[in-house]
Design a protein around this motif. Structure first.
Motif, PDB file in Angstrom:
ATOM      1  N   UNK A  85       0.827  -1.206   0.000  1.00  0.00           N
ATOM      2  CA  UNK A  85       0.000   0.000   0.000  1.00  0.00           C
ATOM      3  C   UNK A  85       0.865   1.261   0.000  1.00  0.00           C
ATOM      4  N   UNK A  86       1.880   1.290   0.845  1.00  0.00           N
ATOM      5  CA  UNK A  86       2.772   2.452   0.893  1.00  0.00           C
ATOM      6  C   UNK A  86       3.520   2.603  -0.427  1.00  0.00           C
ATOM      7  N   UNK A  87       3.951   1.489  -1.006  1.00  0.00           N
ATOM      8  CA  UNK A  87       4.637   1.535  -2.293  1.00  0.00           C
ATOM      9  C   UNK A  87       3.754   2.041  -3.415  1.00  0.00           C
ATOM     10  N   UNK A  88       2.505   1.613  -3.429  1.00  0.00           N
ATOM     11  CA  UNK A  88       1.555   2.081  -4.443  1.00  0.00           C
ATOM     12  C   UNK A  88       1.404   3.597  -4.360  1.00  0.00           C
ATOM     13  N   UNK A  89       1.208   4.111  -3.158  1.00  0.00           N
ATOM     14  CA  UNK A  89       1.019   5.556  -2.989  1.00  0.00           C
ATOM     15  C   UNK A  89       2.300   6.313  -3.346  1.00  0.00           C
ATOM     16  N   UNK A  90       3.454   5.796  -2.941  1.00  0.00           N
ATOM     17  CA  UNK A  90       4.723   6.442  -3.289  1.00  0.00           C
ATOM     18  C   UNK A  90       4.895   6.504  -4.807  1.00  0.00           C
ATOM     19  N   UNK A  91       4.585   5.417  -5.480  1.00  0.00           N
ATOM     20  CA  UNK A  91       4.675   5.365  -6.947  1.00  0.00           C
ATOM     21  C   UNK A  91       3.725   6.384  -7.578  1.00  0.00           C
ATOM     22  N   UNK A  92       2.482   6.407  -7.100  1.00  0.00           N
ATOM     23  CA  UNK A  92       1.483   7.300  -7.692  1.00  0.00           C
ATOM     24  C   UNK A  92       1.791   8.771  -7.449  1.00  0.00           C
ATOM     25  N   UNK A  93       2.393   9.101  -6.327  1.00  0.00           N
ATOM     26  CA  UNK A  93       2.667  10.505  -5.991  1.00  0.00           C
ATOM     27  C   UNK A  93       4.028  10.996  -6.458  1.00  0.00           C
ATOM     28  N   UNK A  94       4.849  10.105  -6.957  1.00  0.00           N
ATOM     29  CA  UNK A  94       6.174  10.508  -7.420  1.00  0.00           C
ATOM     30  C   UNK A  94       6.069  11.225  -8.759  1.00  0.00           C
ATOM     31  N   UNK A  95       7.035  12.095  -9.045  1.00  0.00           N
ATOM     32  CA  UNK A  95       7.039  12.746 -10.352  1.00  0.00           C
ATOM     33  C   UNK A  95       7.156  11.703 -11.463  1.00  0.00           C
ATOM     34  N   UNK A  96       6.444  11.905 -12.510  1.00  0.00           N
ATOM     35  CA  UNK A  96       6.481  10.960 -13.629  1.00  0.00           C
ATOM     36  C   UNK A  96       7.812  11.100 -14.363  1.00  0.00           C
ATOM     37  N   UNK A  97       8.370   9.952 -14.715  1.00  0.00           N
ATOM     38  CA  UNK A  97       9.646   9.931 -15.402  1.00  0.00           C
ATOM     39  C   UNK A  97       9.431   9.798 -16.895  1.00  0.00           C
ATOM     40  N   UNK A  98      10.362  10.337 -17.645  1.00  0.00           N
ATOM     41  CA  UNK A  98      10.298  10.200 -19.100  1.00  0.00           C
ATOM     42  C   UNK A  98      10.750   8.812 -19.504  1.00  0.00           C
TER      43      UNK A  98
END
Length: 99
Positions: A85-98
């Motif tokens: 759950x924490x990983x999902x949220x971290x992934x979703x809230x992180x800046x999108x990479x090219x």
């Protein structure tokens, strides 16, 4: 520098936790159960509400690998739904990479 978000991409996170724990973690994340306490490129700390209880999760990038801890388990016997759950949220809230 490898960030936590780079290490919790969905496929990697599912491999780490297993499909059942990943699905349960995704449900917790989608249900708003994750409260980020710290969110930086190399460290994420979160409280995850789960069935009237709360688990503290810490995710860290160390030398390009993911180090994680959760209060629901003493020693890493396998990553749990709270880590997912924490990983999902971290992934979703992180800046999108090219690409």
């Amino acid at each position: 520098m490898t960030s936590v978000a780079d290490l919790v991409e969905p496929a990697d996170l599912e491999r780490l936790t297993g499909s059942d724990e990943y699905a349960a973690g995704r449900g917790l994340a989608d249900g708003g159960a994750v409260k980020l306490l710290e969110f930086s490129p190399l460290r994420v700390a979160a409280d995850v509400a789960d069935g009237g209880q709360s688990a503290r999760v810490e995710l860290e990038s160390k030398n390009g690998t993911l180090d994680w801890r959760c209060t629901c388990r003493g020693l890493p016997a396998g990553a749990c739904r709270h880590v997912a759950a924490a990983g999902v949220v971290a992934w979703e809230r992180s800046p999108k990479r090219r690409s």
